[in-house]
Design a protein around this motif. Structure first.
Motif, PDB file in Angstrom:
ATOM      1  N   GLN A 218       0.825  -1.204   0.000  1.00 16.96           N
ATOM      2  CA  GLN A 218       0.000   0.000   0.000  1.00 16.96           C
ATOM      3  C   GLN A 218       0.863   1.260   0.000  1.00 16.96           C
ATOM      4  N   ALA A 246     -14.207  -5.681  -2.273  1.00  9.83           N
ATOM      5  CA  ALA A 246     -14.318  -4.256  -2.599  1.00  9.83           C
ATOM      6  C   ALA A 246     -12.953  -3.582  -2.548  1.00  9.83           C
ATOM      7  N   ALA A 247     -12.153  -3.914  -1.524  1.00  6.17           N
ATOM      8  CA  ALA A 247     -10.813  -3.323  -1.430  1.00  6.17           C
ATOM      9  C   ALA A 247      -9.934  -3.773  -2.590  1.00  6.17           C
ATOM     10  N   LEU A 249     -10.952  -4.662  -5.612  1.00  2.44           N
ATOM     11  CA  LEU A 249     -11.396  -3.962  -6.817  1.00  2.44           C
ATOM     12  C   LEU A 249     -10.877  -2.520  -6.842  1.00  2.44           C
ATOM     13  N   ASP A 250     -10.920  -1.860  -5.683  1.00  2.00           N
ATOM     14  CA  ASP A 250     -10.422  -0.476  -5.611  1.00  2.00           C
ATOM     15  C   ASP A 250      -8.939  -0.425  -5.965  1.00  2.00           C
ATOM     16  N   THR A 251      -8.188  -1.383  -5.469  1.00  2.00           N
ATOM     17  CA  THR A 251      -6.751  -1.423  -5.777  1.00  2.00           C
ATOM     18  C   THR A 251      -6.515  -1.632  -7.266  1.00  2.00           C
ATOM     19  N   MET A 253      -8.586  -1.113  -9.840  1.00  3.54           N
ATOM     20  CA  MET A 253      -9.097  -0.042 -10.693  1.00  3.54           C
ATOM     21  C   MET A 253      -8.157   1.170 -10.688  1.00  3.54           C
ATOM     22  N   ARG A 254      -7.479   1.436  -9.561  1.00  4.17           N
ATOM     23  CA  ARG A 254      -6.564   2.575  -9.514  1.00  4.17           C
ATOM     24  C   ARG A 254      -5.345   2.364 -10.398  1.00  4.17           C
TER      25      ARG A 254
END
Length: 350
Positions: A218, A246-247, A249-251, A253-254
């Motif tokens: 991170q 969800a976490a 997917l967020d990672t 997509m960024r």
């Protein structure tokens, strides 16, 4: 007083009648031939005697005068106004130390003329304040971005690489704990050092410390999201957590804008979307992945699952058949695809 008494006796003897010298064939000089009268001669002698007595009395009775002793060291020395100079004060101290210091004794000092004394004091003072020009050594000063290591100037980047090589050497020697500390030190010097970051993450995972590994990833992605491989690794760790989809997917997509041409990244993102029951988006990313690797049977199977869940059985059957025909699936996955084909054949086509 004996000299004066003798003079008086001689004068007295010459003035008596017996002393005139009438005998022994010497003719007396007539009174008129003598140059001075006898009274005048005796008067002058008496005056001289009185003057001699007075001078002797004054000389003997005067108070003793001590000798005048002059101490050059006690005289005020004119100190010139200090002039700023560019050299260190060490040469001045050396000149003062090297200059011989005259030791004056009050009992032995002799009077020194004031003009000579002033000239000597001025010469000593000027020589001490303004020493001979000494060579100024211009040692190169390392820049703020450099450090001295073993007598050599080391740049920050060289320090980072030296620390990283030290960590690898310790790891090769089996000193895993020391290697991890050295890797952390490398990242403190350069947080963007990807080699040190990935090696540290791997060691943390091998040591069964996934939370620390995820935290390192991170930090790395926060500094630079253009790292698809690290984004995928972090997403896998996040998927192992409860409700971590969800976490993950967020990672993903960024970092997606920097992995548009990566079939593996697209397929991994499609699998996470499928897990989150976002089937339409999953099928789209599977198709993008297959454009990069059209012979990947696993991705064809994934596309069939997404299309079947999104109520596209005909397209799903085509995807399953493509996966089966490639003959690269494992026996378990091959059996899974065959069962799906049977289901789609039995159900009415839409």
């Amino acid at each position: 007083m004996s000299l004066i008494n003798k003079m008086l006796q001689d004068l007295d003897a010459r003035g008596t009648p017996e002393g005139r010298g009438d005998a022994a064939g010497i003719r007396s000089v007539p009174e008129r031939e003598r140059g001075l009268p006898r009274a005048l001669v005796f008067g002058g002698a008496a005056g001289l005697t009185a003057a001699a007595i007075a001078l002797g009395w004054v000389y003997l009775k005067r108070p003793p005068v001590p000798p005048v002793l002059v101490n050059v060291a006690s005289n005020p020395v004119p100190v010139p106004v200090p002039v700023p100079v560019a050299v260190a004060p060490a040469p001045v101290a050396s000149a003062l130390a090297a200059e011989p210091k005259p030791a004056f004794q009050a009992e032995e000092a002799a009077p020194v003329p004031a003009r000579v004394r002033s000239a000597e004091v001025r010469r000593i003072t000027e020589k001490a304040v303004k020493p001979a020009a000494a060579p100024v050594l211009k040692t190169p000063v390392p820049a703020a971005s450099e450090r001295i290591l073993d007598g050599k100037q080391v740049t920050p980047q060289q320090r980072v690489e030296n620390e990283y090589r030290r960590a690898l050497a310790q790891l090769q020697d089996g000193r895993v704990s020391d290697a991890m500390l050295a890797l952390q030190q490398t990242l403190q010097l350069d947080p963007r050092h990807q080699g040190a970051r990935e090696t540290l993450v791997r060691l943390l995972l091998e040591a069964q410390r996934p939370d620390e590994a995820a935290r390192q990833l991170q930090l790395s992605l926060a500094l630079d999201p253009k790292q698809p491989a690290q984004a995928m690794m972090l997403a896998r760790l996040q998927l192992d957590k409860a409700n971590g989809g969800a976490a993950a997917l967020d990672t993903l997509m960024r970092s997606l804008p920097y992995a548009a041409d990566s079939g593996e990244y697209q397929a991994f993102l499609a699998g996470v979307l499928q897990r989150e029951q976002r089937y339409r988006e999953a099928s789209e990313h599977y198709q993008l992945a297959l454009q990069a690797a059209p012979d990947n049977s696993v991705w064809w199977m994934g596309l069939g699952i997404a299309l079947q869940a999104d109520n596209h059985p005909a397209q799903a059957r085509q995807a399953y058949e493509r996966a089966k025909s490639l003959q690269t699936l494992s026996p378990q996955l091959q059996a899974f695809v065959e069962r799906k084909l049977v289901q789609l054949t039995a159900s009415p086509a839409k």
